[in-house]
Write a protein that holds these residues in place. Structure first.
Motif, PDB file in Angstrom:
ATOM      1  N   GLN A 160      14.832 -26.687 -59.226  1.00 51.62           N
ATOM      2  CA  GLN A 160      15.516 -26.452 -57.966  1.00 51.62           C
ATOM      3  C   GLN A 160      16.921 -25.957 -58.271  1.00 51.62           C
ATOM      4  O   GLN A 160      17.658 -26.589 -58.998  1.00 51.62           O
ATOM      5  CB  GLN A 160      15.594 -27.756 -57.172  1.00 51.62           C
ATOM      6  CG  GLN A 160      16.267 -27.603 -55.824  1.00 51.62           C
ATOM      7  CD  GLN A 160      16.359 -28.920 -55.116  1.00 51.62           C
ATOM      8  OE1 GLN A 160      15.573 -29.807 -55.356  1.00 51.62           O
ATOM      9  NE2 GLN A 160      17.335 -29.056 -54.256  1.00 51.62           N
ATOM     10  N   PRO A 184      26.473 -30.204 -61.863  1.00 55.91           N
ATOM     11  CA  PRO A 184      26.841 -30.517 -60.479  1.00 55.91           C
ATOM     12  C   PRO A 184      27.608 -31.830 -60.385  1.00 55.91           C
ATOM     13  O   PRO A 184      27.220 -32.821 -61.011  1.00 55.91           O
ATOM     14  CB  PRO A 184      25.485 -30.604 -59.765  1.00 55.91           C
ATOM     15  CG  PRO A 184      24.476 -30.788 -60.838  1.00 55.91           C
ATOM     16  CD  PRO A 184      25.025 -30.186 -62.075  1.00 55.91           C
ATOM     17  N   GLU A 240      14.066 -26.116 -63.788  1.00 52.36           N
ATOM     18  CA  GLU A 240      14.190 -27.466 -64.331  1.00 52.36           C
ATOM     19  C   GLU A 240      12.959 -27.793 -65.143  1.00 52.36           C
ATOM     20  O   GLU A 240      11.877 -27.278 -64.882  1.00 52.36           O
ATOM     21  CB  GLU A 240      14.261 -28.483 -63.204  1.00 52.36           C
ATOM     22  CG  GLU A 240      15.551 -28.517 -62.464  1.00 52.36           C
ATOM     23  CD  GLU A 240      15.496 -29.588 -61.400  1.00 52.36           C
ATOM     24  OE1 GLU A 240      16.104 -29.395 -60.362  1.00 52.36           O
ATOM     25  OE2 GLU A 240      14.808 -30.619 -61.625  1.00 52.36           O
ATOM     26  N   PHE A 268      15.565 -34.551 -52.091  1.00 53.43           N
ATOM     27  CA  PHE A 268      15.610 -34.352 -53.542  1.00 53.43           C
ATOM     28  C   PHE A 268      14.449 -35.046 -54.251  1.00 53.43           C
ATOM     29  O   PHE A 268      14.411 -35.087 -55.469  1.00 53.43           O
ATOM     30  CB  PHE A 268      16.953 -34.864 -54.086  1.00 53.43           C
ATOM     31  CG  PHE A 268      18.123 -34.232 -53.390  1.00 53.43           C
ATOM     32  CD1 PHE A 268      18.592 -32.990 -53.801  1.00 53.43           C
ATOM     33  CD2 PHE A 268      18.720 -34.839 -52.304  1.00 53.43           C
ATOM     34  CE1 PHE A 268      19.632 -32.380 -53.136  1.00 53.43           C
ATOM     35  CE2 PHE A 268      19.773 -34.236 -51.631  1.00 53.43           C
ATOM     36  CZ  PHE A 268      20.235 -33.001 -52.053  1.00 53.43           C
ATOM     37  N   GLU A 327      11.107 -34.738 -55.393  1.00 59.18           N
ATOM     38  CA  GLU A 327      10.161 -33.643 -55.619  1.00 59.18           C
ATOM     39  C   GLU A 327       8.715 -34.105 -55.602  1.00 59.18           C
ATOM     40  O   GLU A 327       7.815 -33.294 -55.398  1.00 59.18           O
ATOM     41  CB  GLU A 327      10.488 -32.952 -56.945  1.00 59.18           C
ATOM     42  CG  GLU A 327      11.833 -32.264 -56.899  1.00 59.18           C
ATOM     43  CD  GLU A 327      12.095 -31.394 -58.097  1.00 59.18           C
ATOM     44  OE1 GLU A 327      11.500 -31.668 -59.157  1.00 59.18           O
ATOM     45  OE2 GLU A 327      12.899 -30.470 -57.983  1.00 59.18           O
ATOM     46  N   ARG A 359       9.685 -38.555 -58.665  1.00 56.57           N
ATOM     47  CA  ARG A 359      10.357 -37.539 -59.465  1.00 56.57           C
ATOM     48  C   ARG A 359      11.445 -36.897 -58.612  1.00 56.57           C
ATOM     49  O   ARG A 359      11.158 -36.304 -57.573  1.00 56.57           O
ATOM     50  CB  ARG A 359       9.322 -36.492 -59.879  1.00 56.57           C
ATOM     51  CG  ARG A 359       9.581 -35.826 -61.193  1.00 56.57           C
ATOM     52  CD  ARG A 359       8.403 -34.956 -61.588  1.00 56.57           C
ATOM     53  NE  ARG A 359       8.019 -34.044 -60.543  1.00 56.57           N
ATOM     54  CZ  ARG A 359       6.804 -33.962 -60.015  1.00 56.57           C
ATOM     55  NH1 ARG A 359       5.849 -34.748 -60.431  1.00 56.57           N
ATOM     56  NH2 ARG A 359       6.535 -33.087 -59.067  1.00 56.57           N
ATOM     57  N   PHE A 360      12.671 -37.065 -59.041  1.00 59.01           N
ATOM     58  CA  PHE A 360      13.787 -36.485 -58.298  1.00 59.01           C
ATOM     59  C   PHE A 360      14.264 -35.220 -58.997  1.00 59.01           C
ATOM     60  O   PHE A 360      14.069 -35.042 -60.203  1.00 59.01           O
ATOM     61  CB  PHE A 360      14.947 -37.487 -58.211  1.00 59.01           C
ATOM     62  CG  PHE A 360      14.663 -38.648 -57.319  1.00 59.01           C
ATOM     63  CD1 PHE A 360      14.932 -38.583 -55.958  1.00 59.01           C
ATOM     64  CD2 PHE A 360      14.106 -39.808 -57.828  1.00 59.01           C
ATOM     65  CE1 PHE A 360      14.652 -39.652 -55.128  1.00 59.01           C
ATOM     66  CE2 PHE A 360      13.821 -40.878 -57.001  1.00 59.01           C
ATOM     67  CZ  PHE A 360      14.096 -40.812 -55.655  1.00 59.01           C
ATOM     68  N   SER A 361      14.944 -34.361 -58.230  1.00 57.95           N
ATOM     69  CA  SER A 361      15.444 -33.124 -58.832  1.00 57.95           C
ATOM     70  C   SER A 361      16.523 -33.461 -59.858  1.00 57.95           C
ATOM     71  O   SER A 361      17.252 -34.458 -59.738  1.00 57.95           O
ATOM     72  CB  SER A 361      16.004 -32.188 -57.761  1.00 57.95           C
ATOM     73  OG  SER A 361      17.302 -32.588 -57.405  1.00 57.95           O
ATOM     74  N   MET A 362      16.601 -32.612 -60.863  1.00 60.78           N
ATOM     75  CA  MET A 362      17.571 -32.814 -61.946  1.00 60.78           C
ATOM     76  C   MET A 362      19.001 -32.839 -61.396  1.00 60.78           C
ATOM     77  O   MET A 362      19.835 -33.631 -61.821  1.00 60.78           O
ATOM     78  CB  MET A 362      17.410 -31.679 -62.953  1.00 60.78           C
ATOM     79  CG  MET A 362      18.268 -31.806 -64.173  1.00 60.78           C
ATOM     80  SD  MET A 362      17.666 -33.034 -65.314  1.00 60.78           S
ATOM     81  CE  MET A 362      16.199 -32.224 -65.941  1.00 60.78           C
ATOM     82  N   VAL A 363      19.242 -31.953 -60.450  1.00 58.08           N
ATOM     83  CA  VAL A 363      20.590 -31.881 -59.869  1.00 58.08           C
ATOM     84  C   VAL A 363      20.949 -33.228 -59.237  1.00 58.08           C
ATOM     85  O   VAL A 363      22.057 -33.750 -59.430  1.00 58.08           O
ATOM     86  CB  VAL A 363      20.655 -30.748 -58.822  1.00 58.08           C
ATOM     87  CG1 VAL A 363      21.944 -30.813 -58.029  1.00 58.08           C
ATOM     88  CG2 VAL A 363      20.511 -29.396 -59.498  1.00 58.08           C
ATOM     89  N   PHE A 364      20.012 -33.807 -58.494  1.00 59.28           N
ATOM     90  CA  PHE A 364      20.247 -35.089 -57.847  1.00 59.28           C
ATOM     91  C   PHE A 364      20.547 -36.164 -58.891  1.00 59.28           C
ATOM     92  O   PHE A 364      21.485 -36.958 -58.745  1.00 59.28           O
ATOM     93  CB  PHE A 364      19.007 -35.457 -57.029  1.00 59.28           C
ATOM     94  CG  PHE A 364      19.100 -36.763 -56.296  1.00 59.28           C
ATOM     95  CD1 PHE A 364      19.841 -36.869 -55.132  1.00 59.28           C
ATOM     96  CD2 PHE A 364      18.430 -37.883 -56.757  1.00 59.28           C
ATOM     97  CE1 PHE A 364      19.917 -38.075 -54.446  1.00 59.28           C
ATOM     98  CE2 PHE A 364      18.497 -39.092 -56.082  1.00 59.28           C
ATOM     99  CZ  PHE A 364      19.244 -39.182 -54.921  1.00 59.28           C
ATOM    100  N   MET A 365      19.753 -36.165 -59.956  1.00 55.64           N
ATOM    101  CA  MET A 365      19.938 -37.210 -60.971  1.00 55.64           C
ATOM    102  C   MET A 365      21.278 -37.078 -61.701  1.00 55.64           C
ATOM    103  O   MET A 365      21.795 -38.043 -62.248  1.00 55.64           O
ATOM    104  CB  MET A 365      18.782 -37.172 -61.965  1.00 55.64           C
ATOM    105  CG  MET A 365      17.480 -37.638 -61.329  1.00 55.64           C
ATOM    106  SD  MET A 365      16.237 -38.112 -62.516  1.00 55.64           S
ATOM    107  CE  MET A 365      15.803 -36.557 -63.227  1.00 55.64           C
TER     108      MET A 365
END
Lengths: 677, 187
Positions: free
Chosen positions: A35, A58, A296, B48, B50, B175-181
């Motif tokens: 994402q 981020p 990702e 977030f 996934e 499974r969460f998005s990498m950005v969120f983690m």
């Protein structure tokens, strides 16, 4: 103005496509899902903006190990400005020199000058800073205000992430992503100085697989009619215009791997203050193509980016009787991976290749170029839930070169350009969240400002009795910055204090004159390194809300700069001075009100007495500039809900006002009608 | 007379204040009110997630501890509030109140288990349910971090704080998005 590009210098979009497609295939085995950053969803969740502009990963703006300002789309709209530089005029700690209706030079933490080189400007990570003169011509940035999600202003060096020229600060303009954001708007404006402007932004989604954004806009206006000081009066003012277009397509590949293609175009004609502080007529044309890939997977957040910028500039030097045609090309390929190691470590590894080239002007036949290969890394360590340490390091290897002919009697040969630099840069920051209300940051950073291509030899003027050239023997300017900062939230979320104290040292400061070399054909004036400069300052800001409908902010920056220049460069003699030209006191304030239908904002800008550089004979000199206060305002209402009527004005309290030692700035009023659909 | 009443009530008031201050209120078996901000933030975290099924409404089970006096009423309020919210891609969110006693027998589909205050005292039952239902547990009760039964602790105070329990997320198949983690705290 030459608008054609040699075919040998072009990177065809199809080549970029193949490159990116190959990369996608190479990594697809390990990419399970992905994402790209959905800034809107993150901001909605955390109730504060999120950025990647400090260390590449981020972060919430309250967590970043740097002093930064984020100007949101809401604040951009409420600024009432007609362009990006006008928006930045209201931001605390940002210095502006307004030379004309379309010509504003911008810097942070002082060090502003005509054609300022220390501030790197990017749009979604793509450099729009031009390497020819080493500055950003804001009129030719191909971005409409309506397509901007946020403008990120990082104060202090950030070369460790963005590379050369992020020496005094960085402005990264983040636009809406058509995959996540629906933005459709039309706006038209008219006002004083014969301003006529129009802008359109449209997004469209093709199911969940693809999305597209298109934007276009332009304006036409007269420059100010206030008298031009004699020393700057080398040419007559021309009617000014700008047009720009951007098309961005995002494709969701397998899973959620994203591929993004963007192409931009812009043209601008304006009256512009030159580095030698004489008014010139300038034409700026820019085109770019860009391909981005992000995904990702087990390997982390992988991002690949490749772009080429072509810029075509023509600058009429007026009294010198020459026109510089600057056609430069910048090609950048970047690859980075950000990944987490356990629960407490985030790492980023990146590599970058850059190639910049420009033909000599006005004496043609030569070409100056540089190749840069860079590697960088970042390590963010969450030591405890309330304490984190970030270290970023980057090493750039730059190889300078020159090819083509040299004029008879020229004091250099192409071999003189066979030089290389390998300067390291770093950013380190410790963030301690003392409690929910208090946060302390301690940071240190080192940034590099390269000599521009013009100063490196692209400028080659052979006139009767006057010759000037760039030189390969300039050292990069190295800026080191140390600061400590405190954020404190008073009584809920209604009053926030942000303060920082900084010390900045700039070594090998560069000036456009000061060097001299005598060749068989006579002497050549050269740019030179003239010494160092130190700055000490505070940034104190309060912002708050009251009575539900009101918001306010006050930002005050006292700063003292001490230049340590060679005697021959004192007091602006080589067209560079920061000690006297940076105001000691800079204050910005805003009071805003809004209800469901209407909104009003007023902005105050005050700066104390300072000086400006003016031509004195063949050299530069200082001219005093009185302190001044100016007021901007905007009032807007929605009627009906999708249509917004706005009237805004700048410098409202006086018909004209001296804000630089150039022409006085005139009062401006504009009316805008915007339709959001 | 009035003075006598004041004399009588003052120690109780002081005790109540101290109790509130140290979290040992005399009415310790009653929970406070639900926080709409916390519920809203909890639902927004699903953007977030996934591993969330891509279509249909998002199912949320609001878990309450039946031994707490007003917990059923709070659960009803939370169900009502969550039902007005929208999930990822503007999807409908359907919520249902479930007593901790009934959780082990619950046979329906749940994407999310939202734990009201007190529910995290039953961590074994919750963790078992998370594994069985493959649902993500979210709470604003800091106790759930200690008892290790919430995948996400989401609290919206002066700033929004989110803590992700990675091991429990793995157990729930979340499974969460990498950005969120990268943006949240992880334990």
């Amino acid at each position: 103005m030459n608008s054609s590009f040699p075919s040998s210098l072009r990177v065809h979009p199809s080549t970029c496509l193949r490159w990116i497609a190959g990369l996608a295939v190479a990594f697809s085995a390990s990419l399970l899902h992905g994402q790209a950053i959905d800034y809107g969803a993150l901001e909605q969740l955390f109730r504060e903006p999120v950025t990647t502009s400090v260390n590449g990963s981020p972060q919430r703006v309250s967590d970043v190990p740097a002093t930064m300002e984020i100007i949101t789309a809401d604040e951009i709209r409420r600024s009432g400005a007609k362009d990006i530089a006008g928006v930045l005029r209201h931001v605390g700690g940002v210095d502006t020199l307004e030379w004309g209706n379309d010509n504003i030079d911008v810097s942070v933490r002082g060090y502003d000058q005509a054609v300022p080189a220390r501030l790197l400007v990017l749009v979604d990570g793509r450099q729009v800073y031009q390497d020819d003169f080493g500055y950003t011509p804001w009129s030719s940035v191909p971005v409409e205000l309506g397509m901007i999600r946020q403008i990120e202003v990082i104060k202090g060096p950030n070369t460790a992430l963005f590379g050369f020229n992020a020496a005094g600060g960085v402005i990264n303009i983040i636009t809406y992503n058509p995959l996540y954001d629906n933005v459709d708007s039309l706006s038209t404006a008219g006002g004083t100085q014969a301003l006529a402007a129009g802008s359109a932004v449209a997004t469209h989604r093709f199911g969940n697989r693809a999305a597209m954004r298109f934007s276009a806009g332009g304006d036409s206006n007269n420059d100010f009619s206030t008298p031009i000081p004699v020393s700057e009066d080398t040419t007559s003012r021309l009617h000014q215009y700008r047009d720009a277009a951007d098309i961005d397509t995002v494709i969701r590949l397998r899973g959620s791997m994203l591929l993004d293609f963007e192409a931009t175009h812009s043209d601008a004609k304006l009256n512009e203050m030159s580095p030698s502080y004489q008014l010139s007529n300038a034409l700026h044309g820019n085109d770019s193509v860009q391909a981005k890939f992000s995904a990702e997977g087990r390997m982390g957040l992988l991002q690949a980016n490749a772009y080429t910028n072509w810029s075509r500039d023509a600058v009429n030097l007026g009294s010198i009787g020459a026109v510089l045609h600057l056609n430069d090309r910048l090609t950048v390929v970047q690859l980075q991976d950000i990944f987490k190691l356990g629960a407490h470590h985030i790492l980023r590894a990146a590599t970058e290749y850059r190639y910049t080239t420009e033909d000599t002007t006005s004496t043609t036949g030569g070409n100056v170029h540089d190749n840069v290969v860079a590697v960088s890394g970042m390590w963010n360590w969450t030591i405890t839930p309330n304490l984190s340490l970030t270290n970023a390091l980057r090493v750039d290897h730059l190889a300078l070169g020159r090819s083509g002919s040299v004029p008879p009697g020229y004091p250099f040969t192409n071999a003189d350009w066979n030089r290389s630099f390998t300067p390291p840069s770093f950013n380190s920051g410790l963030v301690w969240k003392v409690n929910d209300a208090n946060s302390i940051r301690v940071t240190a950073s080192r940034g590099i400002e390269l000599p521009s291509l013009v100063d490196n030899g692209a400028r080659l003027l052979n006139l009767i009795g006057y010759s000037t050239s760039g030189t390969p023997y300039l050292n990069p300017t190295v800026v080191t910055n140390y600061e400590i900062a405190l954020d404190h939230a008073f009584s809920g979320q209604h009053l926030l204090f942000r303060g920082s104290a900084f010390h900045q040292h700039s070594a090998d400061v560069r000036a456009i004159t000061g060097g001299l070399i005598v060749g068989p054909a006579g002497p050549y004036s050269l740019p030179s390194n003239i010494g160092s400069s130190d700055a000490n300052g505070l940034e104190l800001g309060f912002r708050g809300k009251f009575l539900d409908n009101y918001r306010w902010s006050v930002d005050y920056r006292p700063e003292r700069i001490e230049d340590h220049f060679v005697p021959s460069a004192q007091n602006g003699a080589d067209f560079t001075d920061y000690q006297h030209t940076t105001p000691v006191h800079l204050l910005k304030a805003n009071l805003g009100w809004a209800n469901k239908a209407c909104e009003f904002d007023g902005y105050l800008h005050y700066q104390s007495r300072s000086a400006g550089i003016q031509v004195a004979g063949l050299a530069g000199g200082l001219a005093p500039l009185n302190g001044f206060a100016s007021v901007d305002a905007r009032f807007a209402c929605k009627a009906p809900s999708r249509l917004t009527w706005a009237v805004s004005g700048q410098n409202l309290t006086q018909a004209s006002q001296h804000q630089t030692v150039g022409p006085a700035v005139e009062r401006r009023v504009l009316g805008t009608i915007s339709f959001h659909f | 007379m009035v003075l006598k009443e004041l004399d009588f009530s003052l120690p109780k008031l002081v005790l109540a204040f101290l109790g509130l201050l140290f979290g040992v209120v005399p009415y310790a078996h009653a929970a406070g009110s639900i926080s709409i901000d916390n519920l809203q933030a909890a639902v927004q975290t699903l953007n977030f997630l996934e591993s969330l099924p891509k279509g249909g409404p998002v199912s949320v089970g609001v878990i309450y501890a039946s031994e707490i006096a007003n917990s059923q009423q709070l659960a009803a309020e939370a169900v009502k509030a969550i039902g007005t919210m929208r999930g990822p891609n503007n999807r409908e969110v359907q919520a249902v109140g479930i007593s901790i006693d009934d959780l082990s027998r619950y046979a329906g589909h749940l994407d999310v288990i939202y734990l009201l205050i007190g529910a995290s005292n039953h961590s074994d039952a919750i963790v078992t349910a998370i594994r069985r239902l493959r649902a993500v547990s979210i709470s604003d009760d800091p106790a759930c971090e200690t008892t290790k039964c919430c995948v996400l602790l989401v609290r919206s105070g002066q700033r929004v704080e989110i803590t992700l329990n990675s091991a429990l997320a793995d157990a729930a198949g979340a499974r969460f998005s990498m950005v969120f983690m990268m943006v949240v705290k992880r334990t």
